[in-house]
Motif scaffolding. Sequence first.
Motif, PDB file in Angstrom:
ATOM      1  N   ILE A  65      20.833  28.283  14.888  1.00  0.00           N
ATOM      2  CA  ILE A  65      20.952  28.221  16.462  1.00  0.00           C
ATOM      3  C   ILE A  65      19.380  29.240  16.733  1.00  0.00           C
ATOM      4  O   ILE A  65      18.303  29.099  17.138  1.00  0.00           O
ATOM      5  CB  ILE A  65      21.639  28.973  17.446  1.00  0.00           C
ATOM      6  N   ALA A  66      18.752  30.369  16.298  1.00  0.00           N
ATOM      7  CA  ALA A  66      18.236  30.533  15.553  1.00  0.00           C
ATOM      8  C   ALA A  66      17.027  30.600  15.678  1.00  0.00           C
ATOM      9  O   ALA A  66      15.666  30.564  16.031  1.00  0.00           O
ATOM     10  CB  ALA A  66      18.324  31.779  14.701  1.00  0.00           C
ATOM     11  N   GLU A  94      12.355  27.078  18.302  1.00  0.00           N
ATOM     12  CA  GLU A  94      11.702  26.055  18.737  1.00  0.00           C
ATOM     13  C   GLU A  94      11.528  25.970  20.537  1.00  0.00           C
ATOM     14  O   GLU A  94      10.394  25.448  20.889  1.00  0.00           O
ATOM     15  CB  GLU A  94      12.160  24.917  18.087  1.00  0.00           C
ATOM     16  N   ILE A  95      12.582  26.133  21.126  1.00  0.00           N
ATOM     17  CA  ILE A  95      12.479  25.931  22.260  1.00  0.00           C
ATOM     18  C   ILE A  95      11.122  26.819  22.881  1.00  0.00           C
ATOM     19  O   ILE A  95      11.187  26.583  24.015  1.00  0.00           O
ATOM     20  CB  ILE A  95      14.147  26.183  22.792  1.00  0.00           C
ATOM     21  N   ALA A  96      11.246  28.087  22.631  1.00  0.00           N
ATOM     22  CA  ALA A  96      10.092  29.103  23.168  1.00  0.00           C
ATOM     23  C   ALA A  96       8.470  28.201  22.841  1.00  0.00           C
ATOM     24  O   ALA A  96       8.232  28.219  23.405  1.00  0.00           O
ATOM     25  CB  ALA A  96      10.447  30.157  21.853  1.00  0.00           C
ATOM     26  N   VAL A 110       4.510  23.189  27.108  1.00  0.00           N
ATOM     27  CA  VAL A 110       5.090  22.703  28.363  1.00  0.00           C
ATOM     28  C   VAL A 110       3.766  23.270  29.220  1.00  0.00           C
ATOM     29  O   VAL A 110       3.307  22.668  30.133  1.00  0.00           O
ATOM     30  CB  VAL A 110       6.091  22.134  28.700  1.00  0.00           C
ATOM     31  N   ASP A 111       3.894  25.021  29.536  1.00  0.00           N
ATOM     32  CA  ASP A 111       2.937  25.486  30.752  1.00  0.00           C
ATOM     33  C   ASP A 111       2.035  25.883  30.369  1.00  0.00           C
ATOM     34  O   ASP A 111       1.172  25.211  31.358  1.00  0.00           O
ATOM     35  CB  ASP A 111       3.596  26.444  30.180  1.00  0.00           C
TER      36      ASP A 111
END
Length: 68
Positions: free
Chosen positions: A26-27, A32-34, A40-41
């Motif tokens: 999860i960490a 990776e999501i961040a 994307v931004d």
Amino acid sequence: MTDPLLSVEERLAHLIRMMDDMSDVIARQDGEIARLRQQVDMLMHREAERQSEQPGGVVLGDERPPHY
């Protein structure tokens, strides 16, 4: 015959190990999501700049060109 307490302790140790492994996953996924959100931004910002620099607009299929 096996000791019931030993069996419970083994299962508890196994569950603790699974929980630690899942926490690590999860960490890693959170990082990776961040990173992906940041990319994307950046891409959205770059595309917005590219579109604002283009002269004129997009002619839609049922829209008359300005020379009519």
